[in-house]
Every structure is written in structure tokens, then in C-alpha cells.
Design an enzyme around this catalytic site. Structure first.
Site, mmCIF file in Angstrom:
data_model
loop_
_atom_site.group_PDB
_atom_site.id
_atom_site.type_symbol
_atom_site.label_atom_id
_atom_site.label_comp_id
_atom_site.label_asym_id
_atom_site.label_seq_id
_atom_site.Cartn_x
_atom_site.Cartn_y
_atom_site.Cartn_z
ATOM 1 C CB CYS A 187 -1.028 -0.017 1.192
ATOM 2 S SG CYS A 187 -0.811 -1.269 2.713
ATOM 3 N NE ARG A 204 2.681 -9.192 5.383
ATOM 4 C CZ ARG A 204 1.328 -9.179 5.161
ATOM 5 N NH1 ARG A 204 0.470 -9.768 5.898
ATOM 6 N NH2 ARG A 204 0.831 -8.210 4.281
ATOM 7 C CD GLN A 238 -0.467 -8.798 0.055
ATOM 8 O OE1 GLN A 238 -0.158 -7.871 -0.198
ATOM 9 N NE2 GLN A 238 -1.225 -9.111 1.279
ATOM 10 C CG ASP A 278 -2.304 -5.335 -2.403
ATOM 11 O OD1 ASP A 278 -3.263 -5.238 -1.977
ATOM 12 O OD2 ASP A 278 -1.358 -4.831 -1.921
ATOM 13 C CG HIS A 320 -3.690 -0.264 -2.606
ATOM 14 N ND1 HIS A 320 -2.696 -1.010 -3.029
ATOM 15 C CD2 HIS A 320 -3.855 -0.532 -1.225
ATOM 16 C CE1 HIS A 320 -2.364 -1.663 -2.054
ATOM 17 N NE2 HIS A 320 -3.102 -1.385 -0.715
ATOM 18 C CE LYS A 347 -8.763 -7.656 8.676
ATOM 19 N NZ LYS A 347 -7.763 -7.959 8.917
ATOM 20 C CG HIS A 397 -5.764 -1.103 1.751
ATOM 21 N ND1 HIS A 397 -4.343 -1.004 2.060
ATOM 22 C CD2 HIS A 397 -6.265 0.047 2.380
ATOM 23 C CE1 HIS A 397 -3.994 0.102 2.675
ATOM 24 N NE2 HIS A 397 -5.142 0.728 2.821
#
Length: 651
Positions: free
Chosen positions: A335, A364, A382, A384, A386, A466, A512
Site C-alpha cells: 500500500c 514478513r 498478493q 493486491d 488499491h 475490512k 485496499h
RNA sequence: GCCCGCAUAGCUCAGUAGGUAGAGCAACUGAUUUGUAAUCAGUAGGUCGUUGGUUCGAUUCCGACUGCGGGCUCCA
């Protein structure tokens, strides 16, 4: 005095004096008495032996029901505790609830239990059941209860009682020598438990679930209404084990992991083929939904993570390194980087919503004990994205996303989706007003789509609430994959702005979102869902052409070239082996289509097609097969030809 | 991270009451040309996870480390 008892079906019966659940059940039928394990009295669950002395509506709980099983499992936990206390008197008992499929009990004992103790404990449990000890409920005074448990050295129990709310009735249950604090209800006696239980696992568990507390020893067991159910459950466990993606990945040669890179994947050609199929599919789907793909750096100066708030919340879990006296972190999320892309150039409200997608590689430093195959990794990617938009656009964006997500899951063969709304956690950024609005927006989006959802208070991300989307696989397990998070904070923290209609600068809202979550994990789920036999469009090797005699090699090679040219993933097997050997091998590899060719096929220009999961074959021309396979290569194609085959195929 | 367990050939596993290891499959070589879930024979393959200690001697016993597995979410 008469007591009027009302049954769920509307019937009622009166008793001349207070009656117990047992008596009530018996008054209906002997078999009902035998089947009953508890009774609901005015919506509260009671023991069968407890006297009902006022007019009540009741419902008998039988052992086959969910609630009945819970009573049985809870009892099993008590019998386990009694057995352990008898065998290892120095042990302190703590808590022992019923859980899904079984029960556990947490013990405090210096010496560790071992799996070898299980046989001993189980046999003592059976003794206790054999003794048929009466289980008696007693109500105690709080202080006396605390004093009693302290006096017998049960400090944990005493602590539990001391922490109970003032108005809580302190009930204890006595069976034989064993007395345990418990809300109940319980069976009338230990024999009613039956023998359909088994101790299964040994585990560490923190007192009150807090890692700062003492670690207890937890013994897990499973318990059922009858032996048949137990057997079935154990068989189901075996089935689940066979689907284990770690095992299948090894058998099918998909990927491996090794000591030097814990929690990270070495993808082999076949596994990477699956990975690429999924990635290409998502890339195309996202483009069709108005996303633009970007890519951002792996290594970013720590200061950005400090600004975004990640360093504060997750600093410990980030891989970081110092080079030339600068501190960097390997990105744990995408992000903040996406905001940097947004921040380049002055943005107009006309450009919103701006949807930036990235197959974002993240790292991570997950706790070593949390790692688990592809399901929990330290390095993962991911799907992912945004979405930068105005507050007004949020509703539509969330709704569109949910539709998008449903389509994707459907293409992967998942029809059942579960929804959860997670709201503000204790440790968070942003004003309460922002949180109020964000939470309300998400709840509204779910309601607008007519979806059933659960609330998870306090489970939101630190920057916003979320929605979590989970899917249920074919053996009933639930996997959380998708997410949609509203973020009113990070854009401001990182200086994102756009020029609005009014000519003034505004901070955009950031959504997100992910559909698959981690690609790696999603592949793990897919492998388990399909027990390794992936649908045609995802199978790394879709067709194997295998020869029966070497004289058919040339023909086989011709077919191979033709299918390959059409974009089918084909392998050619011309090894000097018997056809049954080759069929066995490719079947074990779960190849969707085995096409065998001998002289007959070479002469006729056909193929002997054998589908995965079928023992039958059918002759087919090359072009005919190709047309079929191209159709099946579509994402989401459901292969029902198997059913047709078993119904109508002749050998 | 914490608790318990595990670590032997590419894979699945056996074994050594402490005297440096064995099977099946896979691999390789040869024979076999085969019609739908294992053709036969031979060959080769291991610093017994890493590291310290005990011992004349350790893959075996003890400790540390690393990794893996199960759990640490269901609240008397």
C-alpha cells in the site's frame, strides 16, 4: 403443587410435583429417555437430573444433535480431567471445553505428557465410564468455592472463580472423587458418555490464551454420539490428510522448500505453470475491471514504513537491513508504495477512481511456529490493488468488487462464500468519526447485496475496517482469501491529494483489496480442494500422449506438435515401457487426459483417450479432441464429461 | 516465539541393547515392442540435519542449534 410442562410441538403435560428432565423424557418414551443428554428449560440448558419446579417450556436435547454432542464432549473433557487427576495427582486442572469435533482440557503439570500416556489415560477414562459415577450438580458460595479449590491445590480454578462476575451462580459438578467448577449441563452419569471418544493430540496452550502467561499442556480428544460417527470422523481425517498440499506437491513435483529459506518457496516447472495460469487469469480479469497493473520496489527505506505506521505496528515482523548507513525494509505490504505512484503528478477528481493493481511480492517475518506449507509463508505474492476514490465512490467500488470477487471464485470452482466485517481494533490510527463512517459504509455494501455477514469486533486492520471473504472447500473447511478494506488514514499520512471539482485539494479514500489473497496460499487451497487433480485449465500438464509400441512414435510426435501448437500443455511419453505401466504413472500424476496411441490409432488417425478418474477409454480423432480441449481450457469450465462417460461409455 | 514430537539413500520407511547401515520404489545399464494402474535382470547410490559433550569408539546416549510436524482461535 402442579408443574405445567410445555413441549416444542405445542403439547403440554402436567406433573403433580417438581419433575426432572429424566422423568419428563421417560413420561414420553423410554427410548427418548435413553437418547436424551440434557434439557432446555425456558431457553436455558439444564441437567436431566435437575428438578423443574415451575411451569416451563422445555425441549429435550438428544445425543445426536449439535447441542447434545456438545454435552457429550464437555463430559468427555471432565472424564479426561478425572482420569488425569487419578493417574497424575500432582496435576492441576484448568479449563476443558467442548470444541468442534471434540474437546480439550488444559492441565498444569511440570512433567510433560507424552503420546504414550494416551493409552493409559484412555483406559482410565473407560474405567471411570464403567464405574458409572453419578454426576451431581451443586451450587456453592463463591468464597467457599475459592477456599475449597485452593485447599486442594487447584489455584487456577480458584482464580477462575475469583474472576467470575459477582452475580454468577457458582455451580460445581461432582463425579466420584472429582469436583470441577462448571456451568454445565452434564450427563446424569459417566456411563452415559459411551465409548465413542479418542484422545488425539497434545499441545501447548497459554493460560487464558495469553502468551505472557504460563504455558499449560493441552490434551485434545474427539467424541461422538456413537462408534459409527467416531469411525467416520477418523476416516474423514485420513481423507483430509491425503489432500495435504505439502504431500501432493511432493508427489506431483510442484515445488519444494528447504532450510536455507524457511517459509519461502522454490517453485518447480509444474508448480510454476499453475502459478502462471492463475496470475495470467487474474491479470486479464483485473484489466477487464478497470485496474491498471504497476510494480513497485522490494526494498524501501524504513522512513516510508515509519510514515505509513507499519514500522510502529509490525516493525518486529519486517525484514530489514542496513546498507551504507541507511535502513531499509523489504516490503511487507504494497500500500505505501502504491500511494507513492498515486502521488506522482497532480491528480484530478476526473481520474478517480484510480485502480492500481500489483502482483506484489511481500516478505514478513512470521513466527517460525506459524509457518505451514504454502498456507503460511514468509515470502508470498498478493493479488493486491488499491483503489483511490472519493468518499462518494466508495459504495459503488465496494459493490463492484464483491461482484468481481464472486465471478473469480466461481471460475475456480468455489460457490460458497462467507462474509465477515471486522471493525476497529484497539491499536489503530485515524479518528473515531472516520472509523464510524468506514464501518458503516462496508456494512451498507454487504446489506445492499443481500449478503449474510458476521461481525468481528476489534478484528480490523490498524488503518481501517475490512470485509473478509472466505470460501468453503469441498470437505467443508473455510479459507479466508479475499479482503476489502476502507482506509481514511493512510492517504493523508502519506500526503495523497487530488484536485476536486471545487478547485480545492482533497485527500482521497483508499480501498485496499485482494481476491485470492496470497497466490501461494490460494494454490495450496486449490490443491487441497481438488486433491491434486486440478481442473483442465489449471493442470500443469493437460495431456500426455503415450505410445504403446515404438512404431507409433512418429504419429505420436505429430499429434504432440499439433496440440502444442494449439496451446495445450502436452507431454510425450515414448518410453520403452508397457502401456499399463505408463497409464499407472500418468494416472498417479493426475494428468487430466491420457492419449494412448498404438498402430491401430496411427493407421486410423485417432487417439485412445482416457480421462483422469475413469477406467474407460474412447477413440477420438485428433481434431475432435483438440476442439474439446480448447473448450475445456476456459477458466471455470466444469468437466462433466466424466459423468457422461460412466453413464454411456463402452469399452 | 512458546509447548510436545520428529530429522537415516531422490521418495517411503526399516535398523543399530554404542562397534560407521538395509528394503521397496525412483535413477542408471541391458534384455523385452508391450493395448490401459507396476516386464525381467543387473549396477550405482548414505559424513544417518548441523554442532558440542560422554566414550577406546556415537547414526545410536546427553546438550545446543537449524528445519519440519501438531497445537498455542473456540474460555468454568
Amino acid at each position: 403443587m402442579t408443574v405445567q410442562i410445555q413441549f416444542p410441538d405445542g403439547a403440554s403435560r402436567s406433573f403433580d410435583e417438581p419433575a426432572t428432565g429424566l422423568q419428563i423424557a421417560e413420561s414420553i418414551s423410554n427410548s427418548l429417555r435413553k437418547k436424551s443428554v440434557a434439557i432446555r428449560v425456558n431457553s436455558e440448558l439444564w441437567d436431566l437430573t435437575r428438578e423443574i419446579d415451575a411451569d416451563s417450556s422445555v425441549e429435550l436435547i438428544t445425543r445426536n444433535t449439535e447441542e447434545g454432542l456438545e454435552v457429550i464432549r464437555h463430559d468427555a473433557a471432565h472424564v479426561l480431567a478425572e482420569a488425569v487427576k487419578e493417574l497424575f495427582p500432582e496435576t492441576q486442572v484448568t479449563i476443558g471445553p467442548a470444541v468442534e469435533n471434540g474437546f480439550y482440557y488444559d492441565f498444569a503439570r511440570d512433567e510433560p505428557f507424552t503420546q504414550e500416556d494416551f493409552a493409559l489415560i484412555e483406559s482410565r477414562m473407560k474405567d471411570i465410564i464403567q464405574r458409572n459415577e453419578e454426576i451431581v450438580r451443586e451450587v456453592w458460595q463463591r468464597n467457599e468455592a475459592i477456599k475449597y479449590f485452593k485447599s486442594i491445590g487447584e489455584d487456577y480454578k480458584a482464580e477462575i472463580i475469583a474472576d467470575l462476575p459477582e452475580d454468577e451462580i457458582i455451580s460445581v459438578y461432582r463425579q466420584g472423587e472429582f469436583v470441577d467448577l462448571c456451568r454445565g449441563p452434564h450427563l446424569p452419569s459417566t456411563a452415559a458418555l459411551g465409548h465413542a471418544f479418542k484422545l488425539t493430540k497434545l499441545a501447548g496452550a497459554y493460560w487464558r490464551g495469553d502468551a505472557n502467561n504460563a504455558q499449560l499442556q493441552r490434551i485434545y480428544g474427539t467424541a461422538w454420539a456413537n462408534d459409527q460417527q467416531l469411525k467416520q470422523y477418523l476416516k474423514q481425517l485420513e481423507e483430509a490428510e491425503k489432500r495435504d498440499h505439502r504431500l501432493l506437491a511432493k508427489q506431483l513435483g510442484l515445488f519444494h522448500m528447504q532450510e536455507e529459506a524457511p517459509g519461502m518457496v522454490f517453485w518447480h516447472p509444474k508448480g510454476w505453470s499453475i502459478y502462471q495460469s492463475i496470475k495470467q487469469y487474474m491479470r486479464q480479469a483485473q484489466e477487464a475491471h478497470g485496474y491498471q497493473e504497476i510494480n513497485t520496489p522490494q526494498l524501501v527505506d524504513l522512513s516510508l514504513w515509519e510514515k505509513s505506521g507499519h514500522a510502529d505496528k509490525f516493525g518486529e515482523d519486517m525484514f530489514s537491513l542496513q546498507v551504507d548507513e541507511r535502513n531499509y525494509a523489504i516490503k511487507p505490504m504494497n500500500c505505501p508504495c502504491h500511494v507513492q505512484v498515486f502521488n506522482q503528478g497532480l491528480k484530478s477528481y476526473r481520474e478517480l477512481p484510480l485502480r492500481l493493481a500489483e502482483f506484489g511480492s511481500c516478505h514478513r517475518n512470521e513466527m517460525s511456529g506459524a509457518l505451514h506449507g504454502l498456507m503460511r509463508l514468509r515470502g508470498f505474492v498478493q493479488d493486491d490493488a488499491h483503489i483511490f476514490c472519493t468518499e462518494k465512490q466508495v459504495q459503488t467500488e465496494v459493490a463492484d468488487f464483491i461482484t468481481f470477487l464472486h465471478d473469480v471464485y466461481k471460475d475456480f470452482g468455489f460457490d460458497e462464500v462467507l462474509y465477515k466485517l471486522s471493525t476497529r481494533p484497539e491499536k489503530r490510527v485515524g479518528s473515531d468519526e472516520d472509523w464510524d463512517r468506514a464501518e458503516a459504509t462496508l456494512a451498507q455494501a454487504l446489506d445492499d447485496q443481500g449478503l449474510d455477514w458476521d461481525l468481528q469486533p476489534g478484528e480490523g486492520a490498524f488503518y481501517g475496517p475490512k470485509i473478509e471473504f472466505s470460501l468453503r472447500d469441498c470437505i467443508g473447511r473455510v479459507w479466508q482469501c479475499g479482503t476489502m478494506q476502507v482506509d481514511f488514514s493512510m492517504p493523508a499520512r502519506l500526503g495523497a491529494e487530488y484536485v476536486g471539482e471545487d478547485g480545492n485539494k482533497h485527500v482521497p479514500v483508499m480501498l485496499h483489496r485482494a481476491i485470492l489473497g496470497s497466490l501461494e496460499r490460494f494454490i495450496g487451497i486449490l490443491i487441497e480442494q481438488h486433491a491434486g487433480a486440478l481442473p483442465f485449465w489449471l493442470a500443469p500438464v493437460q495431456v500426455v500422449i503415450t505410445t504403446i509400441v515404438s512404431d507409433a512414435d512418429d504419429y505420436a510426435a505429430m499429434v504432440f506438435d499439433k496440440l502444442t501448437a494449439a496451446g495445450i500443455r502436452v507431454e510425450l511419453d515414448t518410453r520403452n515401457e508397457k502401456i499399463s505401466y505408463k497409464v499407472r504413472e500418468h494416472s498417479l500424476q493426475k494428468i487430466p487426459v491420457i492419449a494412448a496411441v498404438g498402430m491401430r490409432e496411427a493407421q486410423e488417425g485417432t487417439l485412445a483417450i482416457r480421462r483422469f478418474g475413469s477406467k474407460n477409454q474412447s477413440a477420438m480423432g485428433v481434431d475432435e479432441l483438440l476442439a474439446l480441449l480448447i473448450q475445456e481450457s476456459q477458466p471455470g469450465y466444469v468437466d462433466d464429461s466424466l459423468n457422461e462417460q460412466t453413464a454411456g461409455d463402452t469399452k
